[in-house]
Every structure is written in C-alpha cells, then in structure tokens.
Write an enzyme that holds these catalytic residues in place. Structure first.
Site, PDB file in Angstrom:
ATOM      1  CG  ASN A 608     -44.074  -7.279  20.407  1.00  0.00           C
ATOM      2  OD1 ASN A 608     -44.048  -8.424  19.957  1.00  0.00           O
ATOM      3  ND2 ASN A 608     -44.129  -6.209  19.626  1.00  0.00           N
ATOM      4  CB  CYS A 610     -47.103  -6.721  16.713  1.00  0.00           C
ATOM      5  SG  CYS A 610     -47.866  -5.093  16.914  1.00  0.00           S
ATOM      6  CD  GLU A 612     -43.125  -7.055  16.388  1.00  0.00           C
ATOM      7  OE1 GLU A 612     -43.013  -5.822  16.325  1.00  0.00           O
ATOM      8  OE2 GLU A 612     -44.168  -7.614  16.751  1.00  0.00           O
TER       9      GLU A 612
END
Length: 985
Positions: A608, A610, A612
C-alpha cells in the site's frame, strides 16, 4: 579581481581579510599611495569598532542580578515612545522626530560604550537617567516631562506588583481588547489567574510570572480577543525546548480556548462537567442539523454516555497532540469547533459501535475508554469520519491496473474517489505493457507505463483527501518490467517533466530470483508484460521456473522485445535512486506472497501507500485495510509488558477494527466486495522506542531485539485469539476455507515455507515464549473472523496526538522542530530531559549544547557514557539492530511493517548491505531510506564563541566523524557473503 580568481583557482581558502590584503597590495603596486593609506586607516577603524561593538556589551536588569544583551534599538524605542506620547502622534513618526531620536540614541550609545570600555557595569537605570538628561540638554522639555512622568508611573506599578499578591485580583495593568460586541478591558491579574490554572501541579517546573510577562510582550493596543489566547499559548510554546512541562501548559491553555469556543465556559469555571454533559447532546443535534454527524448517534443513551466521559483525560494531551486535533480532526462549522476532545473520542467510539445492537452503549463506553486513555488509537480516516454521514473509515486501498485503456482510467477515477475520503492508495502497474510493445487495436507502439503514472500523480494532487491532508498514492512495478529503468527515475528533479511524478511515491516489487542474481553477479532480463503475461501472478519456485523459460525463449529468438542487464548494476541504480530521491522503495514480492494467509484466493501484487499492507488485488477486487495501533509504552513497566492490560486492549481493538468493515462507506464496488469477503484488519503498535526508555534499554542492544520479539509475539497471540473469539460469536470470513489458517499455519510457521521456496536460508530466530497450542485449537474449532490481523503502520499523526514516538522508529533527534499542517512544533525528548534532571545536568547550557550538536548527546562530555548509550538517535544506531528488531517482529505478523532505515553518511556498500540483510532476514517490505541533510539545526540562539570552537556547519567533516560508540557487544552481521560480495570488495 583577477588576483583573487587566480588564488581561488589554486585552491586557496578565500576570506574577507585575505581579499582586503590583496586590495592593499594592489593599490600600493599601482602607485595609489594616498588611497592605500586611507584604505589602511579605514580597515583599522573598522577593526577597532568591531572590538568595541555594542554586540559584546551586557546590561543588568533592575534586579541587578540578571544581565542581558545591550540593544540600542530599545533605547531608540523608548525615546520615540516619549515623543509620540508627549506630542499625541497617532500616525507614523515625522521625519524630524525620527532624526531627533537617532541623534539622541547615538549620543547615549556612545556614552554607554565608553563607560563599558572603562570597566563600568551598565544598568537600565543609568540609560534612563541619560535619556532624561539629553532631552533636557537639547531643550526638548515637553518630551522630557512626559518621559519623567512615564518613568515614575512604571516605577509605581512595579512597586504595586511586588507588594500586592495576585490572588487579590487587583488590576495592575489594563489592556483594551476588541471583542465581537465591542471593547473590553482586562487586567494582568486576570491573565495571571488563567495562566496559573494552566500551570497547576507543575509549579516546580514552570513559572507563572515568566509566562505572564512573555505573553504581555506580544500585546498591542486594540488586539483582538482570540489573540490573547494565542499570546499565552505561544509564550508557553516558546519555553518547551527548555522545559517539556510547558507543552502541558500550552495544551491546557488551548483547552481553555476550546471550552470557551464550544461550551462558552472557561476551564477553571465550576460546573464545567455538568455543562459538558448538557452540551454533548446539543452538539450532536447541531452536527446532525449541519449534515456532518449521522442521525444514528441519537439512538444511543446520551445520558449514560455523557456520564462516562471523563474531562480529566483532557490533561493527557501534549500541545502538539491537542493542536493537531483542533486543526484537523474536530468537527467544525464555519471554522468554529463544535467538539471538545472527549466529545470527539466519544463520537468516534459511537460510530464504531453502531452495529452492536443492544450492547451498543456498553461497547461505545468500552471503545471510548480505550481511545480517550490513549491505549489504542484508530487510524486517521476512522478518526476523521467515524459517526459522520460519510463513514469512510479505512486507511488503505490496493488495486491492480490491467493492460486495458478503459481499466487504466477506471483505476485513476477510483483513485480520485478513494482519495477524496482520506484513503491512502497503492497501485500495481506491472500489467501495463512496456514501451515499444505492439498495440493490437491500432497497430501502433505503446509509450509504456510512465505517461499513465504522470496522470495518476496529478490525480493525487488534485484530490487532496477532502481538503484535510495531501492526497497520497504509491505506484508499484515489478523488477523485470521493461520500463523499470525509467520508473526508477520518476522522482528525479532533472529530465523531461512529462516523465516525472514529484508528488507520488514509487516502490520496486522485487522477486527473490532478482536478489539471487544480484548475489551471484548474474544477468537479468527485462520483458514487456504483454509478452510474458503470467509472470506477474507467479511467485517462488514457480516464478523462477517460468522466468528462466522466457529467458530461454529470448535466446531462441522467440521473444523480440527485451533487454539484458547486469543484475548488480540494476540493483546499484535502484539504491542510488533511493538515496538520491528517496524512491522507489524496496519491497519483496515472494515473502509477501509465500507467507500470505490468503494464497488460496489470489496474489499479492503490491503493498500500500506505506508498505505495511499485503493483500490480494485483482480487476474484481480492490483490497482494503482498516488500521489502528496499540500505544506500547502505556502497556509497559520497568519490568516489562503488562500482559493483562495488553490482552484487554488488543481484544477491544480487534473488535473495533472488525466493526469498521460493516460500518464502512465504500467509494467503489470493488473495495466493498473485497473487504466484506475477506475482512482483513491491521493491528499495529507505536511507541516502541518509548517502551525501551521505560525499561532502560538501548535500541542498539540484544535486549531491544528480545523485547521486539516478545512484544510482537504477545500482540500477535492476543490479536489472533480475539479474531477467533469474534469468529465464534459472528462466524468466520467467507473465504476462510482453504486459507493458511484453515490449513493449520500460523505466521510463525510460514518462515519454513519461505525458506523452502527460496532455496536460501532465512536467517531469523524462530523461537517462541508463549504457549500457542490453545490458539491453534480455537482456530481449528471456530476459524478466523479476519483473513489478516496485523500490520505496523507509520503512525506519524496519531503518534503526535497521543504523545508517542511514532511506530517502531528510534527517536530521530533529542531536540528538533517538527512541521506539519498545524505549524511548527519544538519536539524534545522528555525521557532524556527527565534522566538529565535526575543527574542534575539539565539546564540552559545543556539545551545550548543540544542545539549545537544537532540534537545529539554523543559529544557532550559531561553526560555519562551509559546515558549516551541509552539515548542513541536514529542515525547513531547501526541499521543491523533496526533490521534485526524488524525481523523478530515479522515472524509474528501476517502482513508487514513500515520500516524506515537510516544512513548517516553516503555509502553504496552500506546501502547494499542494509537491503541485502533485510532480504536475507525475510522482511517483506521496507519504507523510507532516511539520510542526513546538508543543513542542520538552526543555531541563532547558540553562542558558539563561548566554546571557542569553529561552527560545526563550517567544518569539512563532522566533529563526530571519528567517534564510535562502544557497545560492548556486536550487532547482527551485515553481510554473509564475505569475499564473494563484489560490493564488499
């Protein structure tokens, strides 16, 4: 000029004095002896003036004990004030007044300089006496009279202030304030009382009188009422760097302003709690009328919930946290906030309890207690939108772009809708054919993926998450894509702007085979996905087999569009672009898929925004994840984790996150389909560094690695257990059958699967400290409510709100200024300050040292070595420790973690070692590479001359360049290749 340039070309270090010497010599050589003589005299006069400059003078205040810097402007200001007062000057001072002020000021400054040169001590009274005398000498009697009376009045007020206690509330100084209804007068005693209330309980650390005087310095005639609040808040804010307790004071002053803005009552008024309960009902109805709040909230027992709210919890905020909520999270109408902090938390809790049936009031209070005490915090979209008419509560959306013009622009349109409601977006672009590939419909050649990425970038800029924060998007491309080299350069500041995406994040999606080729210094072949359509859906040994078949087809001449490169050279370009631009990030395809619980339902094509979240995506499904984070230090004591408290928080948090799935507003059909089918949630943590400080553990230690392991195991244990309990209550997610959960695999079990598929040892400890047998039995009996349960997000903003160091990050610096949409905030390490206070080392000089050494304590000699070891900053910790801690967590997590890595000095070898180690340790993804900038902490308040040192920013090499922290133990090994690694050689 020619001589100066010649010197420069020879490598000479040019100084002002050196250039002046050249001027002297040149004048003499050319026979201009008279000019040379005048120039030499001029230089001597300037030197003497500098040596006796007023900048070096000190003047004592009226208490005769506190020296301050001599400031001629204050003398000029006093004289001008007297002229304006005596002659009733309302506009700008006339030229003749300005001239008179300048002449008088120069005379007085000259006198003071002469006195100081003789060794006399200067006092404020001396200057005021000379102002009177010079006004009389110049026969400016009207101004002299005004000044004498003005001095007498000030002296009388000072005497009054010192002799009358402020509790008597006697007006000492009056200030005229403009209000919406006209004009009012307030006294400094009133101001003192409000400041004193904000300082309650902190009197040993903060000064009411200093705050009062600093506030009043910002006052001016006719200032508006809100500016009084800002003056007090900024006064407290300005002192945070020396005393972190002022952050609490600033927060309380802001809270007082919020109460008056919402309830119409100040924080110190009696009956505040009762008024707050009554206002709770009122504001919900107002929010509904304004079409900002869902009418469903009126179905709760508002009296019961009103009683459950605890205003004492408002005192948990730091200034940064409360200001962030005030500016960006509280519901407002025409810039007037209609929520208080506790009403905000309750609104979020109610929104998450809407579907709890008869237990909705009980659950809302349970959720409120966890949120308002900072044990757990939902992600920003949930905080923004819970309980509103558009309850888009999810954090992340992952979509796959198909190689079709209609679908490309459908995804771009979807991105706009998802971004509008505060979602972060990860797009997989690997399917889009490469530059030069044939377009069947037009019989033309494709321009590749890059032009479409430019369109996606501009969409993120245009749709900025509903005006609350910048749009955020990340594009992923697999390493074998023929456009990968252009993709690496998307964030460069040079080149064709039509092929640059300055506002969009990018990430490499790297198969294990590429990393093996890098280690072997082998070749790598780039393809167009239109020629190798199945590669993107394959991973592990199946990918390796098919990829080598395609390479064989190239050798046989069956594939025409390709490019052969050296794997190590491409890897080096990846790392150099990462260092230069911060992108693309390094993420690994195979561990993300091989260890995925949902391998039976599809493929993880990207992460995604970020890095994670690791969920399957396809044309039919846009993966969605709902995030929230445990505040780890609030579950940690000096002896370790509070397991009972943590278990309770995790159970409530998982329920809240699962509720999001059913309550959520889905901007697209594909997102709704995916989320309801698989029900993934992402429980994470924040404040890992805080938790280490509480236990007196250095991040660069085996104890920290052990704590990372045990804390994540405990969170994993209770998160999975909570999901099984929900499955027992509500049923398993619909695609559970055939999942790794169903097949008996827990996250810890999948490391062996990765090692088998990779064919290379995964160097990670696999021990456990808890009894997992009961969890396995419950999964077998009831299944799982959620396909995925854990992911560690960056938590930057919610970390600010709750006062925790973000996520799993080591502390950046012990003193720095943080800029966000709410402004600039001084952030100091309160743990360090408290430690230095106990050692009797925290004072203004220590603060000065901290600024001088750029927020680090390593070079401050008077700090003990054991304290320096405990309080290492991010760039002082070897990356191997951070990676090892992350690897220990990763073995317990079913998704990933936003892992930033830090590089203090440019080094290609170190970069290679860091990211190769991350791969060898089985990490799924990495986030930002953080490096030190050329500029450092601003030092306008630092007296560098006191140290007799050259300023650090003028040095060619950092003062810490030759200093190494002795840890007494070795960090985890960086590279296992030894002489076989070309980069190490």
């Amino acid at each position: 000029v020619k001589q100066v340039l010649t010197l420069a070309s020879k490598g000479a270090c040019l100084t002002v004095e050196g250039i002046q010497d050249v001027v002297e010599v040149t004048l003499m050589k050319n026979g201009h002896h008279d000019v040379a003589r005048d120039y030499i005299l001029y230089r001597d006069e300037r030197k003497a003036a500098r040596e006796s400059s007023t900048l070096n003078l000190r003047i004592y205040r009226r208490d005769k004990t506190t020296p301050t810097r001599f400031n001629p402007m204050k003398i000029a200001s006093s004289i001008e004030h007297a002229f304006r007062g005596a002659r009733k000057i309302a506009e700008h001072s006339p030229d003749e007044v300005v001239l008179a002020v300048n002449i008088l000021t120069q005379k007085i400054v000259g006198e003071m300089t002469e006195l100081a040169a003789k060794g006399d001590t200067l006092y404020i009274d001396m200057i005021e006496d000379r102002i009177e005398r010079e006004l009389m000498n110049e026969k400016i009697f009207d101004v002299a009279k005004y000044y004498i009376l003005y001095r007498a009045e000030k002296a009388n007020k000072r005497e009054t202030v010192s002799s009358v206690p402020f509790e008597e509330n006697l007006p000492v100084r009056q200030f005229q304030i403009k209000t919406a209804d006209g004009q009012i007068s307030i006294s400094d005693a009133m101001l003192r009382n409000s400041i004193a209330f904000a300082c309650r309980g902190l009197e040993e650390s903060v000064s009411v009188s200093q705050l009062l005087e600093t506030s009043i310095l910002q006052f001016y005639d006719g200032m508006k009422e809100p500016e009084i609040d800002l003056a007090k808040i900024f006064a407290a804010k300005s002192k945070i760097e020396l005393e972190p307790a002022y952050s609490k004071v600033a927060s309380r002053l802001l809270l007082d302003m919020i109460y008056r803005e919402t309830l119409g009552r100040s924080a110190s008024e009696a009956g505040l709690v009762k008024a707050h309960r009554e206002y709770f009902k009122k504001t919900l109805k107002e929010g509904i009328a304004l079409e900002r709040v869902s009418p469903k909230l009126l179905d709760f027992d508002l009296d019961e919930l009103g009683k459950a709210m605890d205003l004492a919890r408002d005192d948990l905020f730091t200034y940064l946290g409360l200001q962030t909520l005030y500016d960006r999270y509280f519901i407002h109408h025409e810039q007037r906030r209609i929520e208080t902090p506790q009403i905000f938390w309750m609104r979020v809790a109610m929104g998450l309890a809407l579907n709890e049936g008869e237990q909705k009031n009980k659950r809302a209070i349970e959720f409120y207690d966890v949120l308002s005490q900072f044990y757990f915090t939902s992600s920003t979209p949930t905080l923004f939108n819970s309980g509103t008419l558009h309850s888009q509560l999810s954090s992340c959306y992952l979509s796959t772009v198909m190689d079709d013009l209609g679908h490309i622009f459908k995804v771009v349109s979807d991105d706009a809708q998802l971004s509008k409601w505060a979602g972060g977006i990860g797009n997989d672009w690997t399917n889009v054919r490469a530059t030069g590939a044939r377009i069947k419909g037009t019989n033309g050649s494709s321009q590749g993926v890059i032009p479409f990425l430019k369109v996606a970038n501009d969409t993120a800029v245009a749709v900025n998450q509903g005006g609350k924060r910048k749009g955020a998007m990340c594009a992923y491309l697999e390493t074998w894509h023929l456009d990968i080299e252009d993709f690496l350069e998307l964030r460069k500041n040079t080149g064709d702007e039509r092929r640059r995406t300055h506002d969009m994040n990018t990430a490499n999606w790297i198969p294990d085979l590429f990393m093996k080729r890098v280690r072997e210094n082998g070749s790598w072949t780039l393809f167009s996905p239109s020629d190798v359509p199945d590669l993107h859906d394959l991973y592990g040994s199946a990918f390796e087999k098919r990829y080598t078949e395609y390479e064989k087809m190239v050798e046989e001449g069956k594939l025409k569009l390709y490019k052969k490169v050296e794997a190590l050279q491409l890897w080096r370009k990846m790392l150099s672009m990462l260092f230069e631009t911060g992108h693309p990030w390094i993420t690994f395809k195979d561990p993300s898929n091989i260890r995925s619980p949902q391998d039976h339902q599809g493929v993880v094509h990207s992460s995604n925004l970020c890095t994670e979240i690791l969920l399957n995506s396809s044309a039919e499904e846009t993966a969605v994840c709902n995030l929230g984070s445990i505040n780890l230090p609030l579950h940690t004591t000096e002896k370790g984790l509070d397991e009972k408290r943590l278990a309770a928080t995790v159970r409530t948090a998982v329920r809240m996150l699962d509720n999001v799935i059913d309550i959520n507003f889905y901007p697209t059909v594909e997102a709704k389909t995916s989320n309801l089918r698989h029900r993934p949630i992402g429980l994470g943590l924040m404040g890992f560094q805080d938790a280490l400080y509480i236990q007196n553990i250095s991040y660069a230690s085996h104890e920290a690695v052990s704590f990372a392991d045990k804390s994540m195991e405990m969170i994993s244990y209770y998160a999975i257990l909570a999901s099984t309990e929900l499955a027992k209550e509500k049923g398993s997610y619909s695609s559970y059958k055939g999942s790794k959960w169903d097949r008996g695999y827990l996250p810890i079990d999948t490391i062996d699967l990765l090692e088998k598929e990779r064919g290379v040892k995964v160097d990670i400890d696999r021990s456990a400290s808890m009894d997992w047998a009961p969890v396995r039995a419950l999964i077998k009996q009831y299944g799982m409510r959620n396909s995925n349960t854990m992911a560690i997000a960056p938590t930057a903003t919610i970390g600010n709100i709750t006062g925790a160091i973000p996520s799993i990050e080591p502390i950046y610096k012990h003193l720095f200024v943080k800029s966000n949409l709410s402004g600039e905030f001084t952030v100091s390490n309160s743990h360090l300050v408290e430690k230095l206070k106990t050692l009797g080392l925290w004072d203004a000089e220590m603060l000065d040292d901290l600024k001088y050494f750029d927020g680090s304590i390593r070079e401050i000699e008077r700090i003990p070595d054991e304290v320096k070891m405990l309080f290492l900053t991010a760039f002082e910790i070897e990356p191997e420790w951070i990676i090892e801690c992350a690897a220990r967590r990763q073995k317990w997590i079913d998704m990933g973690q936003s892992l930033n890595l830090y590089l203090a000095e440019p080094s290609g070898k170190k970069l290679h070692q860091m990211y190769l180690l991350a791969w060898e340790k089985g990490l799924k993804t990495n986030y930002y590479l953080r490096s030190l900038g050329a500029t450092q902490i601003e030092k306008s308040t630092v007296d560098i001359n006191r140290r007799g040192l050259q300023p650090r920013w003028m040095k060619n090499k950092s003062a810490s360049g030759n200093i190494k922290v002795e840890r007494g133990e070795e960090p985890p090994k960086a590279c296992n290749l030894g002489e076989g690694c070309e980069s190490c050689q």
